[in-house]
Write an enzyme that holds these catalytic residues in place. Structure first.
Site, PDB file in Angstrom:
ATOM      1  N   GLY A 107      45.534  42.104  41.962  1.00 59.15           N
ATOM      2  CA  GLY A 107      46.049  43.204  41.154  1.00 59.15           C
ATOM      3  C   GLY A 107      47.133  44.012  41.863  1.00 59.15           C
ATOM      4  O   GLY A 107      47.968  44.635  41.212  1.00 59.15           O
ATOM      5  N   GLU A 110      50.179  42.165  41.139  1.00 59.75           N
ATOM      6  CA  GLU A 110      50.476  42.308  39.702  1.00 59.75           C
ATOM      7  C   GLU A 110      51.082  43.674  39.382  1.00 59.75           C
ATOM      8  O   GLU A 110      51.946  43.784  38.520  1.00 59.75           O
ATOM      9  CB  GLU A 110      49.192  42.065  38.896  1.00 59.75           C
ATOM     10  N   GLU A 130      42.968  35.186  42.965  1.00 57.53           N
ATOM     11  CA  GLU A 130      41.862  35.283  42.003  1.00 57.53           C
ATOM     12  C   GLU A 130      41.087  33.979  41.853  1.00 57.53           C
ATOM     13  O   GLU A 130      39.859  33.994  41.731  1.00 57.53           O
ATOM     14  CB  GLU A 130      42.394  35.718  40.616  1.00 57.53           C
TER      15      GLU A 130
HETATM   16  N1  CAA Z   1      38.117  44.972  46.739  1.00 57.98           N
HETATM   17  C1  CAA Z   1      37.226  45.750  47.385  1.00 57.98           C
HETATM   18  N2  CAA Z   1      37.271  45.967  48.710  1.00 57.98           N
HETATM   19  C2  CAA Z   1      38.239  45.340  49.410  1.00 57.98           C
HETATM   20  C3  CAA Z   1      39.176  44.503  48.801  1.00 57.98           C
HETATM   21  C4  CAA Z   1      39.107  44.338  47.394  1.00 57.98           C
HETATM   22  N3  CAA Z   1      40.002  43.622  46.703  1.00 57.98           N
HETATM   23  N4  CAA Z   1      40.011  44.027  49.762  1.00 57.98           N
HETATM   24  C5  CAA Z   1      39.584  44.549  50.921  1.00 57.98           C
HETATM   25  N5  CAA Z   1      38.521  45.334  50.703  1.00 57.98           N
HETATM   26  C6  CAA Z   1      37.731  46.068  51.691  1.00 57.98           C
HETATM   27  C7  CAA Z   1      36.880  45.143  52.536  1.00 57.98           C
HETATM   28  O1  CAA Z   1      35.697  44.815  51.851  1.00 57.98           O
HETATM   29  C8  CAA Z   1      36.668  45.987  53.772  1.00 57.98           C
HETATM   30  O2  CAA Z   1      35.698  46.949  53.478  1.00 57.98           O
HETATM   31  P1  CAA Z   1      34.457  47.198  54.530  1.00 57.98           P
HETATM   32  O3  CAA Z   1      35.152  47.697  55.770  1.00 57.98           O
HETATM   33  O4  CAA Z   1      33.626  48.203  53.830  1.00 57.98           O
HETATM   34  O5  CAA Z   1      33.824  45.852  54.709  1.00 57.98           O
HETATM   35  C9  CAA Z   1      37.997  46.730  53.915  1.00 57.98           C
HETATM   36  O6  CAA Z   1      38.617  46.698  52.621  1.00 57.98           O
HETATM   37  C10 CAA Z   1      38.933  46.087  54.902  1.00 57.98           C
HETATM   38  O7  CAA Z   1      39.091  44.737  54.512  1.00 57.98           O
HETATM   39  P2  CAA Z   1      39.003  43.511  55.561  1.00 57.98           P
HETATM   40  O8  CAA Z   1      38.028  43.841  56.637  1.00 57.98           O
HETATM   41  O9  CAA Z   1      38.746  42.261  54.765  1.00 57.98           O
HETATM   42  O10 CAA Z   1      40.479  43.523  56.168  1.00 57.98           O
HETATM   43  P3  CAA Z   1      41.279  42.299  56.812  1.00 57.98           P
HETATM   44  O11 CAA Z   1      42.497  42.895  57.401  1.00 57.98           O
HETATM   45  O12 CAA Z   1      40.386  41.469  57.648  1.00 57.98           O
HETATM   46  O13 CAA Z   1      41.700  41.367  55.565  1.00 57.98           O
HETATM   47  C11 CAA Z   1      42.611  40.939  53.368  1.00 57.98           C
HETATM   48  C12 CAA Z   1      42.630  41.846  54.617  1.00 57.98           C
HETATM   49  C13 CAA Z   1      43.111  39.556  53.743  1.00 57.98           C
HETATM   50  C14 CAA Z   1      43.526  41.584  52.329  1.00 57.98           C
HETATM   51  C15 CAA Z   1      41.157  40.841  52.852  1.00 57.98           C
HETATM   52  O14 CAA Z   1      40.617  42.151  52.762  1.00 57.98           O
HETATM   53  C16 CAA Z   1      41.049  40.209  51.477  1.00 57.98           C
HETATM   54  O15 CAA Z   1      41.176  39.000  51.362  1.00 57.98           O
HETATM   55  N6  CAA Z   1      40.759  41.040  50.443  1.00 57.98           N
HETATM   56  C17 CAA Z   1      40.562  40.554  49.107  1.00 57.98           C
HETATM   57  C18 CAA Z   1      41.878  40.178  48.453  1.00 57.98           C
HETATM   58  C19 CAA Z   1      41.645  39.617  47.064  1.00 57.98           C
HETATM   59  O16 CAA Z   1      40.979  38.615  46.881  1.00 57.98           O
HETATM   60  N7  CAA Z   1      42.241  40.283  46.062  1.00 57.98           N
HETATM   61  C20 CAA Z   1      42.124  39.875  44.679  1.00 57.98           C
HETATM   62  C21 CAA Z   1      41.067  40.683  44.008  1.00 57.98           C
HETATM   63  S1  CAA Z   1      40.759  40.076  42.384  1.00 57.98           S
HETATM   64  C22 CAA Z   1      41.921  40.789  41.400  1.00 57.98           C
HETATM   65  O17 CAA Z   1      42.795  41.513  41.861  1.00 57.98           O
HETATM   66  C23 CAA Z   1      41.787  40.439  39.947  1.00 57.98           C
HETATM   67  C24 CAA Z   1      42.945  40.831  39.089  1.00 57.98           C
HETATM   68  O18 CAA Z   1      43.869  40.074  38.867  1.00 57.98           O
HETATM   69  C25 CAA Z   1      42.927  42.103  38.436  1.00 57.98           C
END
Ligand code: CAA
Length: 256
Positions: A107, A110, A130
């Site tokens: 998102g 997006e 996603e």
């Molecule tokens: N939602 C909720 N929390 C999130 C998040 C997300 N999308 N992305 C990161 N966080 C949180 C983590 O859970 C973590 O929280 P805690 O410390 O409480 O565990 C905090 O943010 C820091 O994240 P990381 O420890 O993972 O940080 P990193 O530097 O190691 O990694 C990252 C960074 C590669 C961006 C990794 O956080 C990641 O892969 N995040 C998810 C990305 C993702 O998949 N986004 C798509 C979501 S789905 C969507 O967006 C649907 C749509 O089209 C509307």
């Protein structure tokens, strides 16, 4: 407050400020953003808007913790709320620049796609992860990414969920420019000020007409463009803009 707003010299800077979750969007964050863009719509002193994030992310996407337990009706409402935010950005009369300071995933990517122009830090990364979470992109990625980079490339990016570096983003037209992280905001502000010097009325008309072209109906887009062009004539901004050119002086636009 998870969304900060600053205004200066006709430029509003909206900063996503939920760094503990890498600026991921939960419902309160989306609502705060929607309220912010709706307020900017009515603010005639604001002539260009910058959207950026605090910390190491622009936004890491929709909040996975909030989404994990959703069922179909709640997921539909969440998708629609995201669509309301992207529509608020696209429907804003003022141009919107995304200053992508770090991760723009899901998102987050997006929302950047819904902006008119994207600049990025040279450390930024883009992705639509996603499908790794068992869902397709839900806030317009399937529509806006192909329009911007072409169907084949968008398909590869969405289907593989791979990360796109800032260098690649520049090469494929996903961003207009990349800068060292400490210069990103000043470059975005410079660009915003250059845009803000132009007629707000003409900018809004150009933005509306360009949106229609992207909507996939060039004939209606061209018809609307002609009407919007014609409607600009006889307005104080058109008269001032053209008079100032002829008088070899900078224009002072009122937005009327
Ligand atoms: N939602 C909720 N929390 C999130 C998040 C997300 N999308 N992305 C990161 N966080 C949180 C983590 O859970 C973590 O929280 P805690 O410390 O409480 O565990 C905090 O943010 C820091 O994240 P990381 O420890 O993972 O940080 P990193 O530097 O190691 O990694 C990252 C960074 C590669 C961006 C990794 O956080 C990641 O892969 N995040 C998810 C990305 C993702 O998949 N986004 C798509 C979501 S789905 C969507 O967006 C649907 C749509 O089209 C509307």
């Amino acid at each position: 407050m998870a969304v900060d707003l600053e205004r200066s010299d006709g430029v509003a800077t909206v900063t996503l400020n939920r760094p503990g979750a890498l600026n991921a969007f939960d419902t309160p964050q989306l609502r705060a953003l929607l309220d912010t863009f709706r307020a900017l719509r009515a603010d005639r002193a604001v002539r260009c808007v910058i959207l950026t994030g605090t910390g190491k992310a622009f936004a890491a996407g929709a909040d996975i913790k909030e989404m994990a337990d959703k069922q179909m009706p709640e997921a539909l409402a969440f998708a629609r709320l995201g669509h309301q935010v992207t529509a608020a950005i696209e429907g804003l009369p003022q141009p919107v620049i995304a200053a992508v300071n770090g991760y723009a995933f899901g998102g987050g990517c997006e929302l950047a796609l819904a902006c008119d122009i994207r600049l990025a830090a040279d450390t930024a990364q883009f992705a639509q992860p996603e499908v790794t979470l068992g869902v397709p992109p839900g806030w317009g990625g399937t529509q806006r990414l192909p329009r911007l980079v072409g169907h084949g490339l968008a398909a590869e990016i969405i289907f593989t969920a791979r990360r796109v570096t800032a260098d690649e983003a520049l090469r494929i037209g996903l961003v207009n420019g990349i800068y060292p992280p400490d210069r990103l905001l000043s470059e975005a502000t410079d660009l915003a000020r250059r845009i803000a010097a132009n007629s707000p009325r003409a900018l809004a008309a150009a933005k509306r007409a360009m949106a229609l072209a992207l909507a996939g109906d060039p004939a209606s887009g061209l018809a609307a463009e002609a009407t919007l062009f014609a409607e600009s004539f006889g307005t104080p901004d058109q008269e001032e803009g053209m008079r100032a050119f002829l008088e070899k002086r900078p224009a002072a636009f009122s937005g009327e």
